[in-house]
Scaffold this motif. Sequence first.
Motif, PDB file in Angstrom:
ATOM      1  N   ILE A   1     -23.313  12.210  53.252  1.00 32.09           N
ATOM      2  CA  ILE A   1     -22.583  11.025  52.714  1.00 32.09           C
ATOM      3  C   ILE A   1     -20.887  11.580  52.544  1.00 32.09           C
ATOM      4  O   ILE A   1     -20.151  10.975  52.915  1.00 32.09           O
ATOM      5  N   LEU A   2     -20.706  12.775  52.225  1.00 24.28           N
ATOM      6  CA  LEU A   2     -19.431  13.239  52.014  1.00 24.28           C
ATOM      7  C   LEU A   2     -18.662  13.343  53.532  1.00 24.28           C
ATOM      8  O   LEU A   2     -17.444  13.082  53.794  1.00 24.28           O
ATOM      9  N   LYS A   3     -19.548  13.846  54.365  1.00 18.28           N
ATOM     10  CA  LYS A   3     -18.978  13.669  55.872  1.00 18.28           C
ATOM     11  C   LYS A   3     -18.494  12.191  56.134  1.00 18.28           C
ATOM     12  O   LYS A   3     -17.616  11.943  56.775  1.00 18.28           O
ATOM     13  N   ALA A   4     -19.491  11.361  55.870  1.00 16.04           N
ATOM     14  CA  ALA A   4     -19.333   9.872  56.369  1.00 16.04           C
ATOM     15  C   ALA A   4     -18.253   9.209  55.648  1.00 16.04           C
ATOM     16  O   ALA A   4     -17.580   8.379  55.985  1.00 16.04           O
ATOM     17  N   MET A   5     -17.623   9.738  54.500  1.00 12.55           N
ATOM     18  CA  MET A   5     -16.663   9.427  53.521  1.00 12.55           C
ATOM     19  C   MET A   5     -15.502  10.031  54.132  1.00 12.55           C
ATOM     20  O   MET A   5     -14.321   9.766  53.360  1.00 12.55           O
ATOM     21  N   ASN A   6     -15.459  10.975  55.161  1.00 15.22           N
ATOM     22  CA  ASN A   6     -14.334  11.833  55.383  1.00 15.22           C
ATOM     23  C   ASN A   6     -13.548  12.399  54.454  1.00 15.22           C
ATOM     24  O   ASN A   6     -12.516  12.444  54.215  1.00 15.22           O
ATOM     25  N   ARG A   7     -14.491  13.159  53.677  1.00 12.11           N
ATOM     26  CA  ARG A   7     -13.804  13.866  52.328  1.00 12.11           C
ATOM     27  C   ARG A   7     -13.448  15.340  52.694  1.00 12.11           C
ATOM     28  O   ARG A   7     -12.717  16.129  51.824  1.00 12.11           O
TER      29      ARG A   7
ATOM     30  N   ALA B   1       4.688  10.137  29.214  1.00 13.03           N
ATOM     31  CA  ALA B   1       5.609   9.664  30.272  1.00 13.03           C
ATOM     32  C   ALA B   1       5.044   9.877  31.524  1.00 13.03           C
ATOM     33  O   ALA B   1       4.571  11.114  31.866  1.00 13.03           O
ATOM     34  N   TRP B   2       4.968   8.990  32.355  1.00 10.74           N
ATOM     35  CA  TRP B   2       4.320   9.196  33.612  1.00 10.74           C
ATOM     36  C   TRP B   2       5.464   9.419  34.734  1.00 10.74           C
ATOM     37  O   TRP B   2       6.803   9.059  34.457  1.00 10.74           O
ATOM     38  N   ILE B   3       5.337  10.560  35.641  1.00  7.33           N
ATOM     39  CA  ILE B   3       6.237  10.941  36.658  1.00  7.33           C
ATOM     40  C   ILE B   3       5.674  10.997  37.756  1.00  7.33           C
ATOM     41  O   ILE B   3       4.675  11.452  37.902  1.00  7.33           O
ATOM     42  N   ASN B   4       6.212  10.007  38.676  1.00  4.17           N
ATOM     43  CA  ASN B   4       5.390  10.178  40.088  1.00  4.17           C
ATOM     44  C   ASN B   4       6.154  11.496  40.760  1.00  4.17           C
ATOM     45  O   ASN B   4       7.392  11.749  40.764  1.00  4.17           O
ATOM     46  N   ILE B   5       5.114  12.061  41.533  1.00  2.00           N
ATOM     47  CA  ILE B   5       5.687  13.124  42.302  1.00  2.00           C
ATOM     48  C   ILE B   5       5.319  12.877  43.790  1.00  2.00           C
ATOM     49  O   ILE B   5       6.096  13.427  44.544  1.00  2.00           O
ATOM     50  N   THR B   6       4.447  12.331  44.152  1.00  2.00           N
ATOM     51  CA  THR B   6       4.069  11.844  45.383  1.00  2.00           C
ATOM     52  C   THR B   6       3.727  10.370  45.288  1.00  2.00           C
ATOM     53  O   THR B   6       3.287   9.902  44.451  1.00  2.00           O
ATOM     54  N   TYR B   7       4.032   9.647  46.666  1.00  2.00           N
ATOM     55  CA  TYR B   7       3.522   8.653  46.819  1.00  2.00           C
ATOM     56  C   TYR B   7       2.733   8.290  47.928  1.00  2.00           C
ATOM     57  O   TYR B   7       3.054   8.941  48.935  1.00  2.00           O
ATOM     58  N   GLY B   8       1.630   7.403  48.033  1.00  2.00           N
ATOM     59  CA  GLY B   8       1.008   7.233  49.475  1.00  2.00           C
ATOM     60  C   GLY B   8      -0.168   8.216  49.469  1.00  2.00           C
ATOM     61  O   GLY B   8      -0.497   9.024  48.553  1.00  2.00           O
ATOM     62  N   CYS B   9      -1.091   8.122  50.541  1.00  2.00           N
ATOM     63  CA  CYS B   9      -1.754   9.134  50.949  1.00  2.00           C
ATOM     64  C   CYS B   9      -2.352   9.143  52.499  1.00  2.00           C
ATOM     65  O   CYS B   9      -2.208   8.164  53.052  1.00  2.00           O
ATOM     66  N   ASN B  10      -2.616  10.474  52.785  1.00  2.00           N
ATOM     67  CA  ASN B  10      -2.869  10.699  54.212  1.00  2.00           C
ATOM     68  C   ASN B  10      -4.309  11.033  54.623  1.00  2.00           C
ATOM     69  O   ASN B  10      -4.628  11.157  55.650  1.00  2.00           O
ATOM     70  N   ASN B  11      -5.251  10.665  53.542  1.00  2.00           N
ATOM     71  CA  ASN B  11      -6.512  11.398  53.644  1.00  2.00           C
ATOM     72  C   ASN B  11      -7.378  10.636  54.239  1.00  2.00           C
ATOM     73  O   ASN B  11      -8.303  10.773  54.811  1.00  2.00           O
ATOM     74  N   PHE B  12      -7.117   9.145  54.353  1.00  2.00           N
ATOM     75  CA  PHE B  12      -8.213   8.265  54.911  1.00  2.00           C
ATOM     76  C   PHE B  12      -9.710   8.435  54.535  1.00  2.00           C
ATOM     77  O   PHE B  12     -10.345   8.356  55.455  1.00  2.00           O
ATOM     78  N   CYS B  13     -10.093   8.501  53.315  1.00  2.00           N
ATOM     79  CA  CYS B  13     -11.251   8.380  52.955  1.00  2.00           C
ATOM     80  C   CYS B  13     -11.957   7.311  53.534  1.00  2.00           C
ATOM     81  O   CYS B  13     -11.230   6.105  53.477  1.00  2.00           O
TER      82      CYS B  13
END
Length: 437
Positions: free
Chosen positions: A271-277, A150-162
């Motif tokens: 690349i990780l920096k350019a990806m904003n990771r 069974a899938w359970i959502n715990i969070t929605y959306g994302c603030n990370n902006f990769c």
Amino acid sequence: MNKRYHIVTYGCQMNVHDSERIAGMLSRLGYVSCDRIDDADIVVFNTCCIRENAENHAYGNIGMLKKLKAAKRDMIIAVGGCMPQQIGKADVLCKKFPYVDIIFGTHNLNRLEEYIKAKLGGKKRVVEIYGSEGEVTEGDIPLRTSYPNAWINITYGCNNFCSYCIVPYVRGRERSRRSENILAEARSLVAEGYRELTLLGQNVNSFVSPGDGMRFPELLEKLAGIDGKFRLRFMTSHPKDFSEELARAMASSGKICHCLHLPVQSGSDRILKAMNRKYTSGDYLKKIEILKKYLPDCAVTTDLIVGFPGETDEDFKATLELVKNVGFSSAFTFVYSPRKGTVAAEMPDKVPEEVCKERIIELVDLVNSQTRDVSAKYVGRTCEILCEAYDEKRGLYLGRDEYGRMGYFASDKNVIGEFVDISVKEANGISLMGELL
Ligand code: 5AD
Ligand code: SF4
């Protein structure tokens, strides 16, 4: 006779679960599910826009319905989810597919029931996209289709902006559900007989319950405290937020599976920096070390992108090195796909298609060889499988062990939803062949 629905789902588990919510609404309206699109009175496309090919698939399949709709004028076609949520996309869809009846986005998915009623009531076309996410809604009853999971959502959306990723634009800012609602849902699912709960969020590590402020490691421990035999999984974790506290929580209960999906994307710090990771390959390796300190046997899976703008041979080699270093249990590999509106789409130094092709082939080869090595170690061992389904074609039951390895076996009786032990006889790449004990 009941009217029938068919849902076509693209993309991630989040979408799979959204489709279960859509199925719940349709069944409340009196529709029953059907396997063939041609038999359906309503077809819902739940779309994805993470890469261009996801959109192209949807375009192709919606396009193919033109003829069917001409022959079955009463059939309702709805297109929803991430694709129409992109700015300006609903207009494109309206023009391209004049026979589509309902268009909705991610933030108003829970209103589909109303849109269908409006359409049945004579409205010509319903096109509605909400510009922002609004409050987390509770209380809709999904029609679950993935028993014993069974899938359970715990969070929605994302603030990370990769910088490559469209998700924050189509799924909105990060919102967490209240811990008491998640715990109540989990308790009732276990009581109903679900044997695996998979917690979903773009970045589960940044879960903070509104109200009591509970964080993810505590939530995991509380969920594991629910009585009964079941497994707990979660996805996805962002490496920058993966903490020692979470590793400790994962080790605190036998119910929490020893597997972690931790997308690294690239092994090159540039690349990780350019990806904003917001981490380096060294940081990532340290996190793996912490994880292994608590769970030495933990399976780690990941996501990798090749061909990000400006990726040189040297950057790509760094990705190969990191993959060799970590030894992933399995990995999803992608060629970078520019998404309109994201920062990376405007970056110079696009990597030529030919180079991307060569790189993805080399990476897939490496990942596959690691996957095969992990599977080969299973031969001769006994492992506990939660049986998920019966494969008609092969005449075998299948399910996964706690590390996420798929195992096939024969059984005289139906064991779907049961934990069974198999003795592994053979390893075929990503899956195992075993004998029921
Ligand atoms: N191009 C290629 N892959 C992408 N992903 C996200 N956005 C893109 C893109 N524009 C991949 C990442 C992410 C996974 C869900 O999809 O690897 O972790
Ligand atoms: Fe996209 Fe990054 Fe958010 Fe994952 S963490 S959904 S890759 S923006």
